[in-house]
Design a protein around this motif. Structure first.
Motif, PDB file in Angstrom:
ATOM      1  N   SER A 425     -13.319 -34.540 -22.407  1.00 30.42           N
ATOM      2  CA  SER A 425     -14.509 -34.363 -21.054  1.00 30.42           C
ATOM      3  C   SER A 425     -15.622 -33.568 -21.622  1.00 30.42           C
ATOM      4  N   GLY A 426     -15.728 -32.417 -22.398  1.00 25.44           N
ATOM      5  CA  GLY A 426     -16.336 -31.423 -23.048  1.00 25.44           C
ATOM      6  C   GLY A 426     -17.618 -32.032 -23.326  1.00 25.44           C
ATOM      7  N   ILE A 427     -16.332 -33.109 -24.731  1.00 26.43           N
ATOM      8  CA  ILE A 427     -17.379 -33.883 -25.653  1.00 26.43           C
ATOM      9  C   ILE A 427     -18.386 -34.751 -24.798  1.00 26.43           C
ATOM     10  N   LEU A 428     -18.042 -35.480 -24.247  1.00 24.54           N
ATOM     11  CA  LEU A 428     -18.828 -36.304 -23.492  1.00 24.54           C
ATOM     12  C   LEU A 428     -19.868 -36.020 -22.776  1.00 24.54           C
ATOM     13  N   GLY A 429     -19.561 -34.880 -22.098  1.00 27.30           N
ATOM     14  CA  GLY A 429     -20.447 -34.180 -20.742  1.00 27.30           C
ATOM     15  C   GLY A 429     -21.340 -33.700 -22.206  1.00 27.30           C
ATOM     16  N   GLY A 430     -20.754 -33.110 -22.651  1.00 26.35           N
ATOM     17  CA  GLY A 430     -22.691 -32.144 -24.100  1.00 26.35           C
ATOM     18  C   GLY A 430     -23.290 -34.120 -24.714  1.00 26.35           C
ATOM     19  N   ALA A 431     -22.426 -35.593 -24.486  1.00 18.37           N
ATOM     20  CA  ALA A 431     -22.936 -35.572 -25.163  1.00 18.37           C
ATOM     21  C   ALA A 431     -23.953 -37.175 -24.076  1.00 18.37           C
ATOM     22  N   LEU A 432     -23.553 -36.907 -23.049  1.00 14.84           N
ATOM     23  CA  LEU A 432     -24.046 -36.868 -21.953  1.00 14.84           C
ATOM     24  C   LEU A 432     -25.387 -36.829 -21.188  1.00 14.84           C
TER      25      LEU A 432
END
Length: 592
Positions: A425-432
């Motif tokens: 969630s943390g990584i995908l949140g930054g990419a999004l």
């Protein structure tokens, strides 16, 4: 004739065959005059030739000196011209690399445009800080190439060690050990039995003993990070907390263990200000939220390793586990010392005087106090961290009290949820967030046909991620708290982690973008670490509420399910509201 001359010359001693002796013989012995004349001519001839040779050699040396000097000067001029042309061509080469990697060139200009909007539109209030644009002078490589990729990888390794060392204390203490264990075996496995301390002392060790020193160091971290090499600071800090956890494993009494915990807090207080400001300097603006999210995933990876330390504890005891964690930290510090390079010390494209300027904590607080979006984001982060720490501390007692027969299942499934769902969630949140920021910055051909994302600036687009994630987490946590079955509660917890933990990277990126001066990043990160330390008080307040006397006499007899339902829900709601207000405020500044 020649025989007679030879016989006469033979009468002259050989020691007189020198030039001066021949002249003397010619004057003192007239009978040998004819015999001396020919050798005398030979000597004169040889002398003249020797003079010519000496003159020729001297002339050659003089001419060679001037020739070599001229060649050296020409080489210096050619080198200088080559370096000058290289500096002129550097931006073109940098752009060419971006083209080869199919990255739009206008993303490179986002840093200048975003910094300009932040300084001109977001902070209309007067500020006493001098305006220096250091960031626009530093050429930044793509996130997955060169310095950003190597530094991010090593910083993630450092942060995993950081979180592993911090959370280890939660898993090497047990106040209800199995009755079948002997005292010797229990002392080998659990620190509280080996050293001898109670639950009150443990709460101080796990919370205040670490939090106070961590908060104090965080206040000074901004000034330290602004003055010295951040790669070196990161390595020294890792060595510091690794030494602390190792010495704590050798403690013979509670005081020694508490002092090691205090030392760990001091060392770890330097980590995040150095890491996040370094990432902000070496990462392109279009990828900053992704970089922050990847780094912050170390919270979940380190927490997962700390949970697995139970197995290490069973194998080599709590002292051996602590020494092993410390050794891992020293390994990470050595890698950081070799790999991480602070661009303030190696880049020729930055003004050294500007980058070494340091803003005091008082000036930083005054400047941030004049920016309303910055204050709103700090308040939103505080309430969001309070919710996160409350869940992390009390979810195990909640599940074990509601579902006492699912103890082993909860331990395994919770480790998977925290590590995989939280980290992803943390990584995908930054990419999004970075994707939304790029979409909001794209040129709009049809003004009438703009959608909602098109109406936002890059900072607002990034902050959509934590705002929406926090709003979605609110009902999911309520479902966790009131769920009647274990499976429903664990599935709700999985989805809650997946949508809630996306907030960290985008929030830090937005917080940095609202600052009026890039040099405030180090002090801001120190203040953010202080906010993190203050948020650690939320679980203590919940514990007071659950005590028989209640919180200040209020809420006596409150059950853990009710306490967590209302406290976490209120914290999530406040956080979502503050994130939304920050979005609105940023929109007002854009319209002005």
């Amino acid at each position: 004739m020649f025989g007679r001359e030879r016989s006469r010359l033979a009468k002259v001693p050989k020691r007189t065959h020198s030039f001066s002796n021949l002249l003397r013989t010619q004057k003192t012995n007239p009978s040998c005059k004819s015999s001396v004349q020919k050798p005398l001519k030979i000597y004169k001839y040889q002398t003249r030739m020797m003079r010519k040779k000496i003159l020729t050699i001297f002339s050659f040396l003089v001419i060679s000196r001037y020739v070599l000097t001229g060649v050296a000067g020409l080489k210096t001029k050619v080198t200088s011209m080559s370096q000058y042309r290289t500096r002129l061509a550097a931006p073109k080469l940098f752009q060419k690399n971006f083209i080869d990697q199919n990255i739009r060139l206008r993303a490179v200009g986002n840093l200048r445009s975003e910094a300009s909007r932040s300084s001109k539109q977001l902070t209309k209030e007067p500020t006493s800080l001098p305006k220096k644009q250091n960031e626009s002078l530093l050429l930044k490589e793509p996130l997955w190439n060169g310095l950003p990729a190597k530094s991010l990888s090593v910083l993630l390794l450092i942060f995993i060690s950081n979180q592993w060392s911090r959370a280890l204390v939660y898993y090497i203490n047990n106040f209800s050990p199995p009755t079948e264990l002997s005292l010797t075996e229990a002392s080998r496995l659990y620190a509280n039995i080996d050293i001898g301390f109670d639950q009150t002392q443990y709460s101080i060790l796990a919370s205040l003993g670490f939090t106070v020193s961590f908060a104090l160091c965080s206040l000074a971290a901004g000034d330290i990070v602004g003055r010295y090499d951040r790669g070196l600071i990161t390595a020294i800090a890792a060595m510091g907390w690794s030494t602390a956890v190792g010495l704590g494993s050798l403690s013979q009494n509670y005081v020694q263990l508490l002092l090691s915990r205090i030392a760990m807090g001091l060392a770890q207080g330097l980590t995040t200000p150095a890491a996040y400001t370094l990432l902000a300097d070496i990462t392109p603006a279009a990828s900053i939220a992704t970089a922050n999210a990847i780094f912050s995933s170390g919270i979940y990876l380190g927490g997962g390793l700390a949970s697995l330390s139970i197995l290490l504890d069973q194998s080599i005891g709590w002292r051996g586990a602590g020494i092993s964690v410390g050794a891992f930290g020293f390994l990470a510090a050595a890698v950081a010392l070799l790999v991480i390079k602070d661009p303030r010390g190696v880049s020729s494209n930055r003004d050294e005087d500007n980058t070494r300027d340091v803003i005091s904590l008082g000036e930083a607080l005054k400047s941030m106090g004049q920016s309303k979006p910055t204050k709103l984001l700090l308040a939103a982060s505080l309430t969001r961290l309070m919710a996160g720490f409350t869940i992390a501390t009390w979810k195990a007692p909640l599940f074990l009290s509601k579902f006492p027969t699912e103890t082993s299942n909860f331990g395994l499934q919770n480790a998977v949820i925290v590590t995989l769902a939280g980290g992803t969630s943390g990584i995908l949140g930054g990419a999004l967030a970075d994707r939304l920021a790029r979409l909001s910055d794209e040129p709009k051909d049809n003004i009438d046909g703009k959608n909602f994302i098109d109406s936002l600036n890059a900072i607002q687009a990034r902050l959509l991620v934590p705002t929406v994630g926090t709003i979605l987490a609110f009902p999911l946590w309520a479902l966790v708290a009131i769920s009647p079955t274990f499976q429903t509660a664990i599935i709700a917890l999985l989805i809650e982690y997946a949508v809630a933990e996306c907030w960290y990277g985008p929030t830090l990126a937005g917080l940095y973008a609202t600052l009026p001066d890039p040099r405030l990043r180090a002090s801001t990160q120190g203040i953010f670490s202080l906010v993190t330390a203050l948020a650690n008080l939320a679980p203590i307040l919940v514990g007071e509420l659950l005590s028989p006397s209640g919180f200040l006499g209020w809420g006596k007899g409150t059950q853990i399910q009710q306490a967590l339902l209302y406290s976490v829900s209120i914290e999530y709601a406040l956080s979502a509201l503050l994130f939304g207000l920050a979005l609105v405020e940023l929109g007002k500044r854009q319209d002005q």
